[in-house]
Design an enzyme around this catalytic site. Structure first.
Site, PDB file in Angstrom:
ATOM      1  N   ASP A  10       0.874  -1.169   0.000  1.00  0.00           N
ATOM      2  CA  ASP A  10       0.000   0.000   0.000  1.00  0.00           C
ATOM      3  C   ASP A  10       0.912   1.220   0.000  1.00  0.00           C
ATOM      4  O   ASP A  10       1.890   1.276   0.756  1.00  0.00           O
ATOM      5  CB  ASP A  10      -0.846   0.052   1.272  1.00  0.00           C
ATOM      6  CG  ASP A  10      -2.054  -0.873   1.238  1.00  0.00           C
ATOM      7  OD1 ASP A  10      -2.190  -1.649   0.279  1.00  0.00           O
ATOM      8  OD2 ASP A  10      -2.852  -0.815   2.194  1.00  0.00           O
TER       9      ASP A  10
ATOM     10  N   HIS B  29       5.069  -7.350   0.271  1.00  0.00           N
ATOM     11  CA  HIS B  29       4.692  -8.629  -0.309  1.00  0.00           C
ATOM     12  C   HIS B  29       5.361  -8.820  -1.667  1.00  0.00           C
ATOM     13  O   HIS B  29       5.938  -7.895  -2.229  1.00  0.00           O
ATOM     14  CB  HIS B  29       3.176  -8.715  -0.425  1.00  0.00           C
ATOM     15  CG  HIS B  29       2.483  -8.697   0.905  1.00  0.00           C
ATOM     16  ND1 HIS B  29       1.834  -9.786   1.434  1.00  0.00           N
ATOM     17  CD2 HIS B  29       2.344  -7.700   1.838  1.00  0.00           C
ATOM     18  CE1 HIS B  29       1.336  -9.483   2.614  1.00  0.00           C
ATOM     19  NE2 HIS B  29       1.627  -8.214   2.884  1.00  0.00           N
TER      20      HIS B  29
ATOM     21  N   SER C 160       8.609   4.062   4.684  1.00  0.00           N
ATOM     22  CA  SER C 160       9.784   4.218   3.845  1.00  0.00           C
ATOM     23  C   SER C 160       9.438   3.946   2.389  1.00  0.00           C
ATOM     24  O   SER C 160       8.305   4.171   1.961  1.00  0.00           O
ATOM     25  CB  SER C 160      10.914   3.306   4.325  1.00  0.00           C
ATOM     26  OG  SER C 160      12.135   3.711   3.760  1.00  0.00           O
TER      27      SER C 160
END
Length: 284
Positions: free
Chosen positions: A88, A145, A249
């Protein structure tokens, strides 16, 4: 002028001291004080706790436990396309690698060799390939992921600075993503060939972690350190968790030439979500 001042201040701030202090606070288990901090953070950054596997703010023992919270099952369906968005966040930049140069922002670029800690042989693999630079803001889900299936080949810790990686800093600090502390993860895909995921540290980012290693923080932390996994079968599927940031980050991905055609709606500054279509193999 304000933007230039914000960037200039980062050259004089004690970034490592601030990051170490933030890390201590994030790890602390202080009961009601921890809950108050988390509640403030959720309100300030409008964090959507309804998506969390555990939406009860008071149940988190530390800020780190809250920040790396898992999503509830089904919150992020994984696309059937060849490549899925791994996080995200928002797109900082993406596109073609110009020989070895990666576009950072107007007037700024860096090379794949610099990003990969001086590994020219690995960088050559991605000459004229493709890159995607995705920024995770404080409000985002902070587990990382896999964009596609891959077998882990090696991991390299590259020491560096800890500038902020927000859009303002990306526009103002040369070589930002190739000068900050980072972890380079090299994978091999049976279908797509080699690809790289670079986890980039930043101010206040206490640590970066991977599912196969845990927190990546070798001591002393001023030298390049490499781990090889050729003799192990660490294979992760598309959409499977590969790591996490303990505060916000950036992740930079590299693909070989003619490996990925990014989705037409992917463009700089666009918000993205884990599992959505990032792209397909050209001609698919």
């Amino acid at each position: 002028m304000i933007e230039r001042l914000k960037v200039a201040s980062q050259y004089i701030l004690p970034k490592r001291g601030l990051t170490a202090f933030a890390g201590r606070i994030a790890r602390a288990e202080q009961g009601a004080l921890t809950t108050r901090l988390i509640r403030w953070f959720v309100g300030k950054y409008l964090v959507d706790m309804s998506e969390a596997e555990n939406p009860d703010i008071a149940s988190y023992s530390s800020f780190n436990a809250f920040f790396t919270r898992p999503l509830k099952a089904g919150a992020r369906p994984i696309t059937t396309a060849d490549f899925a968005c791994p996080v995200d966040g928002a797109i900082s930049q993406l596109g073609a690698i110009d020989n070895h140069r990666i576009f950072q922002a107007k007037g700024h670029s860096f090379t794949t060799t610099e990003l990969l800690g001086g590994d020219a042989a690995l960088a050559e693999t991605f000459r004229n390939g493709s890159f995607a630079n995705l920024y995770l803001s404080p409000r985002d889900y902070h587990r990382l992921h896999m964009p596609c299936d891959g077998r882990l080949v090696r991991m390299t810790y590259v020491p560096g600075s800890l500038f902020s990686v927000n859009p303002t800093t990306a526009r103002g600090v040369p070589n930002l993503f190739a000068r900050n502390e980072r972890v380079v993860c090299v994978f091999e895909s049976l279908e797509h060939g080699p690809f790289v995921m670079v986890l980039v540290g930043a101010t206040i980012v206490g640590s970066m972690a991977t599912v196969w290693h845990g927190i990546v923080k070798p001591k002393p932390a001023d030298k390049i350190v490499q781990w090889t996994y050729a003799d192990q079968n660490i294979t992760l599927e598309k959409g499977e968790e590969m790591g996490r940031f303990l505060l916000g980050s950036t992740i930079v991905m590299l693909f070989r030439q003619d490996t990925i055609a990014f989705s037409d709606d992917w463009a700089a500054e666009r918000a993205v979500r884990l599992g959505e279509t990032m792209g397909d193999r050209p001609g698919s």
